[in-house]
Scaffold this active site. Structure first.
Site, PDB file in Angstrom:
ATOM      1  N   ALA A  23     -14.983   8.144  15.211  1.00  0.00           N
ATOM      2  CA  ALA A  23     -14.594   8.130  16.628  1.00  0.00           C
ATOM      3  C   ALA A  23     -14.587   9.553  17.169  1.00  0.00           C
ATOM      4  O   ALA A  23     -15.068  10.477  16.505  1.00  0.00           O
ATOM      5  CB  ALA A  23     -13.222   7.494  16.767  1.00  0.00           C
ATOM      6  N   ASN A  24     -14.076   9.764  18.351  1.00  0.00           N
ATOM      7  CA  ASN A  24     -13.902  11.103  18.909  1.00  0.00           C
ATOM      8  C   ASN A  24     -12.603  11.156  19.691  1.00  0.00           C
ATOM      9  O   ASN A  24     -11.896  10.151  19.806  1.00  0.00           O
ATOM     10  CB  ASN A  24     -15.125  11.482  19.765  1.00  0.00           C
ATOM     11  CG  ASN A  24     -15.327  10.506  20.904  1.00  0.00           C
ATOM     12  OD1 ASN A  24     -14.487  10.364  21.781  1.00  0.00           O
ATOM     13  ND2 ASN A  24     -16.455   9.788  20.879  1.00  0.00           N
TER      14      ASN A  24
END
Ligand code: CTP
Length: 212
Positions: A23-24
Protein backbone atom coordinates in the site's frame (compact mmCIF):
# COMPACT_ATOMS: atom_id res chain seq x y z
CA UNK A 1 -19.60 23.14 -18.92
CA UNK A 2 -18.66 20.99 -15.96
CA UNK A 3 -21.72 19.31 -14.46
CA UNK A 4 -20.63 15.78 -13.63
CA UNK A 5 -17.34 15.21 -11.87
CA UNK A 6 -15.68 11.85 -11.20
CA UNK A 7 -13.19 11.88 -8.32
CA UNK A 8 -10.88 9.04 -7.30
CA UNK A 9 -9.29 9.11 -3.85
CA UNK A 10 -7.11 7.07 -1.52
CA UNK A 11 -4.45 4.41 -1.93
CA UNK A 12 -4.66 1.01 -3.59
CA UNK A 13 -3.98 -2.26 -1.79
CA UNK A 14 -2.25 -4.96 -3.82
CA UNK A 15 -2.53 -8.42 -2.32
CA UNK A 16 0.63 -10.35 -1.42
CA UNK A 17 -1.28 -13.25 0.15
CA UNK A 18 -4.59 -13.84 1.94
CA UNK A 19 -3.85 -11.26 4.66
CA UNK A 20 -1.00 -9.01 3.45
CA UNK A 21 -0.81 -6.25 0.87
CA UNK A 22 1.37 -3.49 -0.59
CA UNK A 23 0.00 0.00 0.00
CA UNK A 24 1.07 3.64 0.35
CA UNK A 25 0.54 6.50 2.79
CA UNK A 26 -2.35 8.21 1.00
CA UNK A 27 -5.14 9.17 3.44
CA UNK A 28 -7.68 10.05 0.75
CA UNK A 29 -8.25 13.35 2.55
CA UNK A 30 -7.77 15.65 -0.45
CA UNK A 31 -10.11 13.58 -2.63
CA UNK A 32 -12.80 13.66 0.06
CA UNK A 33 -12.45 17.44 0.38
CA UNK A 34 -12.72 17.71 -3.41
CA UNK A 35 -15.90 15.61 -3.39
CA UNK A 36 -17.38 17.81 -0.67
CA UNK A 37 -16.43 21.04 -2.45
CA UNK A 38 -17.86 19.73 -5.74
CA UNK A 39 -21.12 18.76 -4.02
CA UNK A 40 -21.34 22.23 -2.42
CA UNK A 41 -20.74 23.81 -5.85
CA UNK A 42 -23.80 21.97 -7.15
CA UNK A 43 -21.96 19.40 -9.28
CA UNK A 44 -23.09 15.83 -9.67
CA UNK A 45 -20.32 13.90 -7.91
CA UNK A 46 -19.22 10.29 -8.24
CA UNK A 47 -16.54 9.28 -5.77
CA UNK A 48 -14.40 6.19 -6.25
CA UNK A 49 -12.84 5.65 -2.83
CA UNK A 50 -9.98 3.38 -1.89
CA UNK A 51 -9.34 1.53 1.36
CA UNK A 52 -9.19 4.46 3.81
CA UNK A 53 -10.45 4.87 7.36
CA UNK A 54 -12.25 8.13 6.55
CA UNK A 55 -15.94 8.08 5.62
CA UNK A 56 -17.26 9.71 2.46
CA UNK A 57 -18.91 13.13 2.95
CA UNK A 58 -22.68 13.16 3.58
CA UNK A 59 -24.82 12.87 0.48
CA UNK A 60 -22.05 11.53 -1.74
CA UNK A 61 -22.38 7.87 -2.62
CA UNK A 62 -18.91 6.35 -2.70
CA UNK A 63 -18.05 3.27 -4.72
CA UNK A 64 -15.21 1.47 -2.95
CA UNK A 65 -12.13 -0.11 -4.50
CA UNK A 66 -9.17 -2.02 -3.09
CA UNK A 67 -6.77 -2.73 -5.94
CA UNK A 68 -5.64 -1.16 -9.21
CA UNK A 69 -7.67 -3.84 -11.02
CA UNK A 70 -10.84 -2.83 -9.09
CA UNK A 71 -10.26 0.83 -9.87
CA UNK A 72 -9.67 0.05 -13.56
CA UNK A 73 -13.05 -1.72 -13.70
CA UNK A 74 -14.81 1.18 -11.96
CA UNK A 75 -13.26 3.71 -14.35
CA UNK A 76 -14.46 1.59 -17.28
CA UNK A 77 -17.94 1.88 -15.81
CA UNK A 78 -17.97 5.54 -14.74
CA UNK A 79 -15.52 7.52 -16.89
CA UNK A 80 -17.75 7.91 -19.94
CA UNK A 81 -20.45 9.55 -17.81
CA UNK A 82 -18.37 12.43 -16.44
CA UNK A 83 -17.32 15.82 -17.79
CA UNK A 84 -14.17 15.96 -15.66
CA UNK A 85 -12.12 13.19 -14.03
CA UNK A 86 -9.99 14.26 -11.06
CA UNK A 87 -7.58 11.40 -10.46
CA UNK A 88 -6.45 12.04 -6.89
CA UNK A 89 -6.06 8.32 -6.05
CA UNK A 90 -2.53 7.20 -5.21
CA UNK A 91 -2.43 4.27 -7.61
CA UNK A 92 0.28 1.64 -7.07
CA UNK A 93 2.88 1.58 -9.85
CA UNK A 94 3.77 -2.08 -9.14
CA UNK A 95 1.87 -5.06 -7.78
CA UNK A 96 2.81 -8.65 -6.89
CA UNK A 97 2.71 -10.74 -10.05
CA UNK A 98 0.78 -13.40 -8.15
CA UNK A 99 -0.99 -13.24 -4.81
CA UNK A 100 -0.80 -16.41 -2.70
CA UNK A 101 -4.30 -17.73 -1.96
CA UNK A 102 -3.32 -18.70 1.62
CA UNK A 103 -1.31 -16.85 4.26
CA UNK A 104 2.38 -17.32 3.50
CA UNK A 105 4.06 -19.06 6.45
CA UNK A 106 7.16 -17.66 8.09
CA UNK A 107 10.35 -19.42 7.02
CA UNK A 108 14.09 -19.23 7.58
CA UNK A 109 14.80 -18.48 3.90
CA UNK A 110 14.52 -15.03 2.37
CA UNK A 111 11.31 -14.36 0.48
CA UNK A 112 11.32 -12.54 -2.88
CA UNK A 113 8.24 -10.84 -4.24
CA UNK A 114 8.05 -10.50 -7.98
CA UNK A 115 6.37 -7.23 -8.91
CA UNK A 116 4.85 -6.27 -12.23
CA UNK A 117 4.01 -2.75 -13.43
CA UNK A 118 0.35 -1.77 -13.21
CA UNK A 119 -1.54 -0.22 -16.12
CA UNK A 120 -1.55 3.59 -16.14
CA UNK A 121 -5.23 4.24 -15.45
CA UNK A 122 -5.33 8.00 -15.88
CA UNK A 123 -3.40 7.81 -19.15
CA UNK A 124 -5.86 5.18 -20.42
CA UNK A 125 -8.80 7.48 -19.57
CA UNK A 126 -7.12 10.47 -21.22
CA UNK A 127 -6.52 8.37 -24.34
CA UNK A 128 -10.21 7.56 -24.70
CA UNK A 129 -11.83 10.85 -23.67
CA UNK A 130 -14.49 12.35 -25.88
CA UNK A 131 -14.37 15.94 -27.13
CA UNK A 132 -14.90 18.35 -24.26
CA UNK A 133 -14.12 15.79 -21.58
CA UNK A 134 -11.22 16.73 -19.25
CA UNK A 135 -8.77 14.69 -17.22
CA UNK A 136 -6.77 16.06 -14.29
CA UNK A 137 -3.93 14.07 -12.73
CA UNK A 138 -1.66 14.57 -9.76
CA UNK A 139 2.11 14.48 -9.47
CA UNK A 140 3.75 13.78 -6.15
CA UNK A 141 7.50 14.14 -6.37
CA UNK A 142 10.55 15.35 -4.52
CA UNK A 143 10.47 19.18 -4.48
CA UNK A 144 13.76 19.43 -6.39
CA UNK A 145 12.38 17.62 -9.46
CA UNK A 146 8.69 18.41 -9.03
CA UNK A 147 8.19 20.95 -11.82
CA UNK A 148 10.04 18.99 -14.50
CA UNK A 149 8.41 15.68 -13.59
CA UNK A 150 4.93 17.22 -13.36
CA UNK A 151 5.24 18.71 -16.83
CA UNK A 152 6.55 15.41 -18.14
CA UNK A 153 3.52 13.57 -16.64
CA UNK A 154 1.16 16.13 -18.17
CA UNK A 155 2.49 15.35 -21.65
CA UNK A 156 3.20 11.63 -21.27
CA UNK A 157 -0.23 10.83 -19.81
CA UNK A 158 -2.12 13.19 -22.14
CA UNK A 159 -3.68 15.15 -19.26
CA UNK A 160 -5.51 18.48 -19.49
CA UNK A 161 -3.94 19.58 -16.21
CA UNK A 162 -1.70 18.22 -13.51
CA UNK A 163 -1.65 19.24 -9.85
CA UNK A 164 1.93 19.05 -8.61
CA UNK A 165 2.69 18.53 -4.91
CA UNK A 166 5.94 17.92 -3.04
CA UNK A 167 6.24 14.52 -1.33
CA UNK A 168 5.35 15.78 2.17
CA UNK A 169 1.77 16.42 1.00
CA UNK A 170 0.80 12.77 1.30
CA UNK A 171 -0.98 12.23 4.60
CA UNK A 172 -0.45 15.88 5.69
CA UNK A 173 -3.20 18.39 6.56
CA UNK A 174 -1.82 21.14 4.35
CA UNK A 175 -0.96 21.27 0.69
CA UNK A 176 1.42 23.23 -1.49
CA UNK A 177 0.36 22.94 -5.12
CA UNK A 178 1.12 24.22 -8.60
CA UNK A 179 -1.14 23.48 -11.55
CA UNK A 180 0.26 22.99 -15.04
CA UNK A 181 -2.18 22.97 -17.94
CA UNK A 182 -1.90 21.36 -21.37
CA UNK A 183 -2.14 24.81 -22.94
CA UNK A 184 0.97 25.94 -21.10
CA UNK A 185 -0.36 27.82 -18.08
CA UNK A 186 1.31 27.57 -14.67
CA UNK A 187 -1.06 28.46 -11.84
CA UNK A 188 -0.28 28.92 -8.17
CA UNK A 189 -3.46 28.97 -6.10
CA UNK A 190 -3.94 31.98 -3.86
CA UNK A 191 -3.72 32.75 -0.98
CA UNK A 192 -0.43 31.99 0.73
CA UNK A 193 0.69 28.38 0.65
CA UNK A 194 0.84 25.88 2.25
CA UNK A 195 -2.92 25.94 2.72
CA UNK A 196 -5.35 23.48 4.37
CA UNK A 197 -6.43 20.78 1.92
CA UNK A 198 -10.10 21.75 2.42
CA UNK A 199 -9.35 25.31 1.23
CA UNK A 200 -7.31 24.05 -1.73
CA UNK A 201 -10.13 21.67 -2.70
CA UNK A 202 -12.65 24.54 -2.79
CA UNK A 203 -10.22 26.60 -4.86
CA UNK A 204 -9.58 23.77 -7.35
CA UNK A 205 -13.28 23.03 -7.84
CA UNK A 206 -13.91 26.75 -8.47
CA UNK A 207 -10.99 26.82 -10.91
CA UNK A 208 -12.34 23.79 -12.79
CA UNK A 209 -15.78 25.41 -13.02
CA UNK A 210 -14.34 28.68 -14.26
CA UNK A 211 -11.99 27.02 -16.77
CA UNK A 212 -14.18 24.29 -18.23
N1 CTP B 1 -1.73 6.93 -11.93
C1 CTP B 1 -2.58 6.06 -12.59
N2 CTP B 1 -2.23 4.74 -12.76
C2 CTP B 1 -1.05 4.28 -12.28
C3 CTP B 1 -0.17 5.17 -11.61
C4 CTP B 1 -0.55 6.49 -11.44
O1 CTP B 1 -3.66 6.47 -13.03
N3 CTP B 1 -0.75 3.01 -12.45
C5 CTP B 1 -2.12 8.36 -11.82
C6 CTP B 1 -2.27 8.89 -10.41
O2 CTP B 1 -3.59 8.76 -9.96
C7 CTP B 1 -1.92 10.37 -10.59
C8 CTP B 1 -0.92 10.35 -11.73
O3 CTP B 1 -1.10 9.12 -12.42
O4 CTP B 1 -3.02 11.16 -10.98
C9 CTP B 1 0.52 10.46 -11.31
O5 CTP B 1 0.83 9.42 -10.43
P1 CTP B 1 2.35 9.11 -10.08
O6 CTP B 1 2.42 7.85 -9.26
O7 CTP B 1 2.99 10.34 -9.54
O8 CTP B 1 2.90 8.89 -11.56
P2 CTP B 1 3.62 7.68 -12.20
O9 CTP B 1 2.68 6.96 -13.09
O10 CTP B 1 4.31 6.92 -11.14
O11 CTP B 1 4.64 8.47 -13.09
P3 CTP B 1 6.20 8.29 -13.14
O12 CTP B 1 6.39 7.27 -14.19
O13 CTP B 1 6.65 9.65 -13.52
O14 CTP B 1 6.66 7.88 -11.78
Amino acid sequence: MTRRILITAGPTHEAIDAVRYLANRSSGQLGLHLAEAARDAGLEVTLLLGPVALSPPAGIPAVRFESVADLARLLDEHFAGCDVLVMAAAVADYRPRQAAAKKLPRGAEKLCLELEPTPDLVAACAARKRPGQRVIGFALEDAAVLDARAQDKLRRKGLDAVVANPLGTMGARDIRATIYTADGRVIKPPPAQPMPKADFARWLIEWIGATW
